[in-house]
Design an enzyme around this catalytic site. Structure first.
Site, PDB file in Angstrom:
ATOM      1  N   ASP A  11       0.871  -1.184   0.000  1.00  0.00           N
ATOM      2  CA  ASP A  11       0.000   0.000   0.000  1.00  0.00           C
ATOM      3  C   ASP A  11       0.901   1.225   0.000  1.00  0.00           C
ATOM      4  O   ASP A  11       1.771   1.342   0.869  1.00  0.00           O
ATOM      5  CB  ASP A  11      -0.868   0.034   1.261  1.00  0.00           C
ATOM      6  CG  ASP A  11      -1.887  -1.093   1.308  1.00  0.00           C
ATOM      7  OD1 ASP A  11      -1.704  -2.094   0.607  1.00  0.00           O
ATOM      8  OD2 ASP A  11      -2.855  -0.961   2.066  1.00  0.00           O
ATOM      9  N   ASP A 130     -15.736  -3.298   0.295  1.00  0.00           N
ATOM     10  CA  ASP A 130     -15.107  -2.908   1.562  1.00  0.00           C
ATOM     11  C   ASP A 130     -16.213  -2.524   2.523  1.00  0.00           C
ATOM     12  O   ASP A 130     -16.949  -1.560   2.260  1.00  0.00           O
ATOM     13  CB  ASP A 130     -14.165  -1.718   1.320  1.00  0.00           C
ATOM     14  CG  ASP A 130     -13.199  -1.983   0.174  1.00  0.00           C
ATOM     15  OD1 ASP A 130     -12.619  -3.090   0.143  1.00  0.00           O
ATOM     16  OD2 ASP A 130     -13.041  -1.111  -0.703  1.00  0.00           O
TER      17      ASP A 130
HETATM   18  O1  LIG Z   1      -7.672  -0.967  -1.420  1.00  0.00           O
HETATM   19  C1  LIG Z   1      -8.033   0.216  -1.297  1.00  0.00           C
HETATM   20  O2  LIG Z   1      -8.485   0.876  -2.250  1.00  0.00           O
HETATM   21  C2  LIG Z   1      -7.916   0.898   0.054  1.00  0.00           C
HETATM   22  C3  LIG Z   1      -8.490   2.158   0.221  1.00  0.00           C
HETATM   23  C4  LIG Z   1      -8.396   2.798   1.438  1.00  0.00           C
HETATM   24  C5  LIG Z   1      -7.756   2.201   2.512  1.00  0.00           C
HETATM   25  C6  LIG Z   1      -7.182   0.930   2.364  1.00  0.00           C
HETATM   26  C7  LIG Z   1      -7.264   0.287   1.133  1.00  0.00           C
HETATM   27  N1  LIG Z   1      -6.721  -0.955   0.947  1.00  0.00           N
HETATM   28  C8  LIG Z   1      -6.038  -1.680   1.971  1.00  0.00           C
HETATM   29  C9  LIG Z   1      -5.653  -3.018   1.506  1.00  0.00           C
HETATM   30  O3  LIG Z   1      -5.982  -3.504   0.448  1.00  0.00           O
HETATM   31  C10 LIG Z   1      -4.755  -3.823   2.441  1.00  0.00           C
HETATM   32  O4  LIG Z   1      -3.506  -3.946   1.804  1.00  0.00           O
HETATM   33  C11 LIG Z   1      -5.252  -5.196   2.697  1.00  0.00           C
HETATM   34  O5  LIG Z   1      -6.579  -5.150   3.134  1.00  0.00           O
HETATM   35  C12 LIG Z   1      -4.337  -5.951   3.718  1.00  0.00           C
HETATM   36  O6  LIG Z   1      -4.805  -5.865   5.039  1.00  0.00           O
HETATM   37  P1  LIG Z   1      -3.968  -6.442   6.293  1.00  0.00           P
HETATM   38  O7  LIG Z   1      -3.495  -7.821   5.929  1.00  0.00           O
HETATM   39  O8  LIG Z   1      -4.941  -6.453   7.441  1.00  0.00           O
HETATM   40  O9  LIG Z   1      -2.805  -5.513   6.515  1.00  0.00           O
END
Ligand SMILES: O=C(O)c1ccccc1NCC(=O)[C@H](O)[C@H](O)COP(=O)(O)O
EC number: 5.3.1.16
Length: 241
Positions: A11, A130
């Site tokens: 990210d 989401d």
């Molecule tokens: O994916 C998006 O567009 C987004 C927008 C705003 C906040 C977060 C967003 N994505 C986050 C992710 O896709 C994380 O990388 C993913 O959920 C991993 O989560 P974790 O394993 O709990 O760190």
């Protein structure tokens, strides 16, 4: 039974690889160079990279140069997310060479455009569902965007190829995935589901693997890898069949 695909996450905020808690802007922990992180996951054996432009998702700018650099350096498949909401941003995303894109806000706010691009691009388009509870969130997860199951039924009817399902309450918390939510979504759609948010341990990945017969195809792993709860090599071994 096919094995669960793993998608390590990078990210990007302000040019850096970060992890957020509950996707909240301002909760960043920085983990340095996005390219170094992505190359490390690739070297460790990843077949997919989940790459997110958080600034584009939040509307605080974009990281297009970094995203293009990372995508261009990958031999593996890239799933690209964040701020893809119109023809220009979709074309720019696809031009990076990514394998598929995730649409989030657009699926809530621009349903006609999303139906059009699903028809045009098929499985290059996934939709990120989401949720908090069963309410979808858009605009970088800051605004309510309707009911999960109503939106899912509409997208199914439009031919959406795949869903990336995130429980925002779990995201970035290392509290374990919401297995009930994944089961509930799989029960109402025949499209593959990618689980996202909350993975904390190899046991979490084994538990998600048990949902493959129900329709879970993959799992995104972010914080757990950066926090070194386990290595990607260990994770790939844990889900191998
Ligand atoms: O994916 C998006 O567009 C987004 C927008 C705003 C906040 C977060 C967003 N994505 C986050 C992710 O896709 C994380 O990388 C993913 O959920 C991993 O989560 P974790 O394993 O709990 O760190």
């Amino acid at each position: 039974m096919p094995k669960l695909e793993l998608l390590p996450a990078v990210d990007v905020r302000d040019g850096q690889a970060v992890r957020l808690v509950h996707g909240e802007s301002g909760s960043e922990t920085s983990y340095g160079s996005p390219l170094e992180a992505a190359l490390a996951w690739q070297s460790a054996g990843a077949e997919w990279l989940h790459l997110v432009d958080l600034d584009a998702a939040f509307g605080t700018g974009d990281n297009r140069d970094v995203i293009s650099e990372v995508t261009g350096a990958m031999d593996i498949k890239v799933e690209l997310s964040g701020g893809i909401r119109d023809d220009a941003s979709l074309e720019a995303a696809l031009a990076t060479g990514c394998r598929r894109v995730n649409l989030g806000t657009a699926a809530l706010e621009s349903p006609e455009w999303v139906a059009k691009v699903i028809a045009e691009h098929g499985d290059k388009i996934a939709v990120g569902l989401d949720v908090r509870g069963t309410t979808l969130r858009g605009r970088g997860w800051t605004r309510d965007g309707g009911d999960l199951y109503e939106t899912l039924a509409r997208l199914d009817a439009e031919g959406c190829a795949r869903y990336v399902v995130t429980d925002i309450a779990k995201d970035g918390t290392l509290q374990g995935p919401n297995l009930g939510l994944l089961r509930d979504v799989c029960a109402v759609t025949d499209r593959p589901v990618v689980a996202s948010g909350g993975v904390s341990s190899l046991d979490d990945l084994r538990a998600i693997s048990l949902l493959v017969p129900e329709g879970v195809e993959g799992a995104i792993v972010g914080k757990a890898l950066y926090a070194k709860a386990f290595t990607l090599e260990e994770a790939l071994k844990a889900v191998a069949v």
